[in-house]
Design a protein around this motif. Structure first.
Motif, PDB file in Angstrom:
ATOM      1  N   SER A 120      12.175 -36.458  43.904  1.00  0.00           N
ATOM      2  CA  SER A 120      13.465 -35.972  44.396  1.00  0.00           C
ATOM      3  C   SER A 120      13.393 -35.930  45.914  1.00  0.00           C
ATOM      4  CB  SER A 120      13.793 -34.591  43.821  1.00  0.00           C
ATOM      5  OG  SER A 120      12.847 -33.652  44.261  1.00  0.00           O
ATOM      6  N   ARG A 121      14.577 -36.005  46.560  1.00  0.00           N
ATOM      7  CA  ARG A 121      14.636 -35.993  48.031  1.00  0.00           C
ATOM      8  C   ARG A 121      15.794 -35.126  48.485  1.00  0.00           C
ATOM      9  NH1 ARG A 121      12.968 -41.643  50.529  1.00  0.00           N
ATOM     10  NH2 ARG A 121      11.514 -42.293  48.921  1.00  0.00           N
ATOM     11  N   GLU A 122      15.517 -34.364  49.544  1.00  0.00           N
ATOM     12  CA  GLU A 122      16.562 -33.564  50.164  1.00  0.00           C
ATOM     13  C   GLU A 122      16.169 -33.313  51.617  1.00  0.00           C
ATOM     14  OE1 GLU A 122      18.707 -29.226  49.683  1.00  0.00           O
ATOM     15  OE2 GLU A 122      17.708 -30.100  47.950  1.00  0.00           O
ATOM     16  N   ASN A 123      17.072 -33.649  52.554  1.00  0.00           N
ATOM     17  CA  ASN A 123      16.835 -33.443  53.986  1.00  0.00           C
ATOM     18  C   ASN A 123      15.520 -34.060  54.466  1.00  0.00           C
ATOM     19  OD1 ASN A 123      19.250 -31.980  54.200  1.00  0.00           O
ATOM     20  ND2 ASN A 123      18.213 -30.096  53.594  1.00  0.00           N
ATOM     21  N   HIS A 124      15.238 -35.281  54.032  1.00  0.00           N
ATOM     22  CA  HIS A 124      14.042 -36.036  54.420  1.00  0.00           C
ATOM     23  C   HIS A 124      12.750 -35.420  53.907  1.00  0.00           C
ATOM     24  CE1 HIS A 124      16.462 -38.653  56.904  1.00  0.00           C
ATOM     25  NE2 HIS A 124      17.049 -37.569  57.388  1.00  0.00           N
ATOM     26  N   ILE A 125      12.851 -34.500  52.983  1.00  0.00           N
ATOM     27  CA  ILE A 125      11.668 -33.926  52.335  1.00  0.00           C
ATOM     28  C   ILE A 125      11.676 -34.395  50.885  1.00  0.00           C
ATOM     29  CG2 ILE A 125      10.472 -31.816  51.646  1.00  0.00           C
ATOM     30  CD1 ILE A 125      11.720 -30.477  54.103  1.00  0.00           C
ATOM     31  N   CYS A 126      10.560 -34.969  50.468  1.00  0.00           N
ATOM     32  CA  CYS A 126      10.441 -35.535  49.126  1.00  0.00           C
ATOM     33  C   CYS A 126       9.495 -34.689  48.287  1.00  0.00           C
ATOM     34  CB  CYS A 126       9.875 -36.953  49.193  1.00  0.00           C
ATOM     35  SG  CYS A 126      10.783 -38.057  50.272  1.00  0.00           S
ATOM     36  N   THR A 127       9.775 -34.628  47.015  1.00  0.00           N
ATOM     37  CA  THR A 127       8.850 -34.023  46.066  1.00  0.00           C
ATOM     38  C   THR A 127       8.584 -35.053  44.981  1.00  0.00           C
ATOM     39  OG1 THR A 127       9.617 -31.793  46.524  1.00  0.00           O
ATOM     40  CG2 THR A 127       8.399 -32.118  44.482  1.00  0.00           C
ATOM     41  N   ALA A 128       7.356 -35.550  44.948  1.00  0.00           N
ATOM     42  CA  ALA A 128       6.954 -36.533  43.952  1.00  0.00           C
ATOM     43  C   ALA A 128       6.274 -35.814  42.790  1.00  0.00           C
ATOM     44  CB  ALA A 128       5.994 -37.539  44.565  1.00  0.00           C
ATOM     45  N   GLY A 137       1.447 -35.242  56.618  1.00  0.00           N
ATOM     46  CA  GLY A 137       2.648 -35.646  55.890  1.00  0.00           C
ATOM     47  C   GLY A 137       2.812 -34.979  54.539  1.00  0.00           C
ATOM     48  N   ILE A 138       1.802 -34.258  54.085  1.00  0.00           N
ATOM     49  CA  ILE A 138       1.905 -33.549  52.807  1.00  0.00           C
ATOM     50  C   ILE A 138       2.054 -32.065  53.094  1.00  0.00           C
ATOM     51  CG2 ILE A 138       0.762 -32.963  50.638  1.00  0.00           C
ATOM     52  CD1 ILE A 138      -0.393 -35.736  50.584  1.00  0.00           C
ATOM     53  N   ALA A 139       3.132 -31.493  52.575  1.00  0.00           N
ATOM     54  CA  ALA A 139       3.429 -30.088  52.838  1.00  0.00           C
ATOM     55  C   ALA A 139       2.859 -29.162  51.774  1.00  0.00           C
ATOM     56  CB  ALA A 139       4.943 -29.881  52.943  1.00  0.00           C
ATOM     57  N   ALA A 140       2.822 -29.624  50.530  1.00  0.00           N
ATOM     58  CA  ALA A 140       2.348 -28.752  49.450  1.00  0.00           C
ATOM     59  C   ALA A 140       1.966 -29.582  48.229  1.00  0.00           C
ATOM     60  CB  ALA A 140       3.428 -27.751  49.061  1.00  0.00           C
ATOM     61  N   VAL A 141       1.005 -29.060  47.478  1.00  0.00           N
ATOM     62  CA  VAL A 141       0.607 -29.630  46.191  1.00  0.00           C
ATOM     63  C   VAL A 141       0.608 -28.490  45.192  1.00  0.00           C
ATOM     64  CG1 VAL A 141      -1.217 -30.771  44.883  1.00  0.00           C
ATOM     65  CG2 VAL A 141      -0.805 -31.423  47.266  1.00  0.00           C
ATOM     66  N   ARG A 142       1.394 -28.638  44.135  1.00  0.00           N
ATOM     67  CA  ARG A 142       1.496 -27.589  43.118  1.00  0.00           C
ATOM     68  C   ARG A 142       1.181 -28.176  41.747  1.00  0.00           C
ATOM     69  NH1 ARG A 142       5.019 -25.385  39.442  1.00  0.00           N
ATOM     70  NH2 ARG A 142       6.637 -26.916  39.794  1.00  0.00           N
ATOM     71  N   LEU A 143       0.290 -27.518  41.014  1.00  0.00           N
ATOM     72  CA  LEU A 143      -0.018 -27.937  39.655  1.00  0.00           C
ATOM     73  C   LEU A 143       1.136 -27.525  38.752  1.00  0.00           C
ATOM     74  CD1 LEU A 143      -2.044 -29.099  37.567  1.00  0.00           C
ATOM     75  CD2 LEU A 143      -2.944 -26.779  37.338  1.00  0.00           C
ATOM     76  N   ASN A 144       1.756 -28.503  38.123  1.00  0.00           N
ATOM     77  CA  ASN A 144       2.842 -28.250  37.192  1.00  0.00           C
ATOM     78  C   ASN A 144       2.254 -27.878  35.829  1.00  0.00           C
ATOM     79  OD1 ASN A 144       4.796 -28.989  35.085  1.00  0.00           O
ATOM     80  ND2 ASN A 144       6.082 -29.615  36.796  1.00  0.00           N
ATOM     81  N   SER A 145       1.272 -28.675  35.380  1.00  0.00           N
ATOM     82  CA  SER A 145       0.657 -28.443  34.076  1.00  0.00           C
ATOM     83  C   SER A 145      -0.573 -29.333  33.944  1.00  0.00           C
ATOM     84  CB  SER A 145       1.665 -28.785  32.970  1.00  0.00           C
ATOM     85  OG  SER A 145       1.100 -28.585  31.704  1.00  0.00           O
ATOM     86  N   TYR A 155      -7.750 -36.104  29.905  1.00  0.00           N
ATOM     87  CA  TYR A 155      -6.918 -34.956  30.262  1.00  0.00           C
ATOM     88  C   TYR A 155      -5.860 -35.474  31.221  1.00  0.00           C
ATOM     89  CZ  TYR A 155      -8.926 -30.678  28.364  1.00  0.00           C
ATOM     90  OH  TYR A 155      -9.312 -29.657  27.534  1.00  0.00           O
ATOM     91  N   GLN A 156      -4.731 -34.804  31.259  1.00  0.00           N
ATOM     92  CA  GLN A 156      -3.698 -35.157  32.225  1.00  0.00           C
ATOM     93  C   GLN A 156      -3.286 -33.909  32.990  1.00  0.00           C
ATOM     94  OE1 GLN A 156      -0.642 -38.289  31.825  1.00  0.00           O
ATOM     95  NE2 GLN A 156       0.793 -36.592  31.566  1.00  0.00           N
ATOM     96  N   ALA A 157      -3.224 -34.051  34.306  1.00  0.00           N
ATOM     97  CA  ALA A 157      -2.738 -32.985  35.182  1.00  0.00           C
ATOM     98  C   ALA A 157      -1.496 -33.524  35.889  1.00  0.00           C
ATOM     99  CB  ALA A 157      -3.809 -32.591  36.189  1.00  0.00           C
ATOM    100  N   VAL A 158      -0.435 -32.745  35.880  1.00  0.00           N
ATOM    101  CA  VAL A 158       0.827 -33.143  36.505  1.00  0.00           C
ATOM    102  C   VAL A 158       1.044 -32.262  37.730  1.00  0.00           C
ATOM    103  CG1 VAL A 158       3.310 -33.419  36.165  1.00  0.00           C
ATOM    104  CG2 VAL A 158       1.736 -33.851  34.254  1.00  0.00           C
ATOM    105  N   PHE A 159       1.306 -32.911  38.861  1.00  0.00           N
ATOM    106  CA  PHE A 159       1.449 -32.219  40.138  1.00  0.00           C
ATOM    107  C   PHE A 159       2.807 -32.500  40.755  1.00  0.00           C
ATOM    108  CE2 PHE A 159      -3.028 -32.975  39.547  1.00  0.00           C
ATOM    109  CZ  PHE A 159      -3.613 -31.775  39.913  1.00  0.00           C
ATOM    110  N   ASP A 160       3.343 -31.502  41.449  1.00  0.00           N
ATOM    111  CA  ASP A 160       4.515 -31.668  42.305  1.00  0.00           C
ATOM    112  C   ASP A 160       3.965 -31.719  43.729  1.00  0.00           C
ATOM    113  OD1 ASP A 160       6.258 -31.408  40.095  1.00  0.00           O
ATOM    114  OD2 ASP A 160       6.147 -29.237  40.246  1.00  0.00           O
ATOM    115  N   VAL A 161       4.155 -32.848  44.397  1.00  0.00           N
ATOM    116  CA  VAL A 161       3.631 -33.047  45.745  1.00  0.00           C
ATOM    117  C   VAL A 161       4.814 -33.138  46.710  1.00  0.00           C
ATOM    118  CG1 VAL A 161       2.237 -34.512  47.243  1.00  0.00           C
ATOM    119  CG2 VAL A 161       1.603 -34.234  44.841  1.00  0.00           C
TER     120      VAL A 161
END
Length: 112
Positions: free
Chosen positions: A39-47, A80-88, A102-108
């Motif tokens: 997703s993108r908003e105001n030039h900030i992306c979350t992959a 260039g990376i502001a945050a890394v959050r473990l989703n699951s 195993y699978q780890a899903v991250f919001d970067v």
């Protein structure tokens, strides 16, 4: 491209090979990276990145998953990376290929 940034980081931080496609002659242990959304908003992306830890046993896959999580959290220090959050994270054993993983899903959150 966030995938390249994270792939390079994981490759430098982990012993097993890290790739974006399953290798033809896959080694016993390896890590797969896949971007599943953004997703993108105001030039900030979350992959949304899914990172699979593949190994010959369930225990080794779980251990590798812990190493992946530590390396991903460390990626928050990259430019260039502001945050890394473990989703699951969870057991994602591939019954068709008979492979433990195993699978780890991250919001970067990162900048363009």
């Amino acid at each position: 491209m966030i995938e390249k940034t994270i792939l390079d980081h994981l490759s430098g931080a982990l012993d097993p090979p890290c790739c974006m496609e399953r290798p033809a002659n896959a080694p016993d242990k390896f890590v797969l990276l896949e971007k599943t959304g953004e997703s993108r908003e105001n030039h900030i992306c979350t992959a949304i990145l899914a990172v699979q830890s593949c190994a010959p046993s369930l225990f080794e896959a779980a251990e590798l998953n812990e190493q992946v999580k530590a390396a991903m959290f460390d990626a928050a220090r990259l430019p260039g990376i502001a945050a890394v959050r473990l989703n699951s994270d969870y057991n994602f054993t591939d019954t068709a290929m008979k492979g433990y993983r195993y699978q780890a899903v991250f919001d970067v959150t990162h900048y363009e």
